[in-house]
Motif scaffolding. Sequence first.
Motif, mmCIF file in Angstrom:
data_model
loop_
_atom_site.group_PDB
_atom_site.id
_atom_site.type_symbol
_atom_site.label_atom_id
_atom_site.label_comp_id
_atom_site.label_asym_id
_atom_site.label_seq_id
_atom_site.Cartn_x
_atom_site.Cartn_y
_atom_site.Cartn_z
ATOM 1 N N SER A 46 77.981 33.970 94.341
ATOM 2 C CA SER A 46 77.136 35.195 95.014
ATOM 3 C C SER A 46 76.240 36.054 94.037
ATOM 4 O O SER A 46 75.230 36.735 94.501
ATOM 5 N N ARG B 5 81.990 39.940 92.779
ATOM 6 C CA ARG B 5 82.648 40.985 92.571
ATOM 7 C C ARG B 5 83.428 41.633 93.620
ATOM 8 O O ARG B 5 84.445 42.541 93.468
ATOM 9 N N ASP B 6 82.913 41.389 94.921
ATOM 10 C CA ASP B 6 83.416 42.101 96.436
ATOM 11 C C ASP B 6 83.868 41.090 97.152
ATOM 12 O O ASP B 6 83.962 41.093 98.452
ATOM 13 N N ARG C 153 77.059 46.687 82.252
ATOM 14 C CA ARG C 153 76.762 46.229 83.868
ATOM 15 C C ARG C 153 78.121 46.391 84.611
ATOM 16 O O ARG C 153 78.324 46.954 85.721
ATOM 17 N N ASP D 110 78.802 48.254 87.938
ATOM 18 C CA ASP D 110 79.324 47.457 88.855
ATOM 19 C C ASP D 110 80.743 47.959 89.692
ATOM 20 O O ASP D 110 81.114 47.997 90.656
#
Length: 235
Positions: free
Chosen positions: A39, A136-137, A175, A179
Amino acid sequence: MTDEIKTHRAIAIDGPAASGKSTIAKKLAQHLGLIMVNSGAMYRAVTHQILEEKIDPTNHPAVIQALTDMELVGGIDPETSTSTISINGQLLTHQLRTQQVNQHVSPVATIPEVRQCLVDMQRAYLQHHDLVMEGRDIGTVVFPETPYKIYINASEEIRAARRSKDGESDAVAKRDQQDSSRKSSPLKIADGATVIDSSNLTVEQTLEATLQALQQQGWESPPFSTESPISNLNS
Ligand code: DC
């Protein structure tokens, strides 16, 4: 309810930059015969295009307009069973890992409209495939209902060293800070995720720990076979 309930299963792999999650997601997908969806490459592709168009990544209305105007297509490489991303007909590969993209991708990923567009693309893969998706999600937002969730971590020093060994200049700490602190879908450990610290583990050991965690989460191996593991998403 999200679309994941139908017939296909998703394994969510989240974690900070350079934690080793891409390597593990790829190996895990190969091991289980699933496709692997990256992603982060989607956020990188949009960032690349914004920079190509000389748009300021912090100018949200301009980024959103550019996103609306670009033709963003997610596919699958039949050789590797991993996701691909094209913009306006151009397949993007090495363009996604430039220093410029590393520098600007986190601000672009804070924009809710960008996230919604890319989350829709991410969920679309599950309509056709069993998959491993890394980001990340994934366990918190994209597929919150999947029982298969892994969070891969590693110390900041190890992650910075891994990136520079790969020849990449990437301020991973900055980063990660961006994030993790953004309002929209910040990086965090999903409910029910198993945390694996890869700092002192080899790739094989991390893969082994991941497989064990998945088994504990109820993953049955080998999984039921996908009818079309490598067909193009858009075909
Ligand atoms: O995984 P990566 O380092 O290639 O991701 C690049 C950036 O994209 C990362 O700094 C934050 C963003 N990203 C995100 O916000 N959500 C995801 N699911 C994947 C990546």
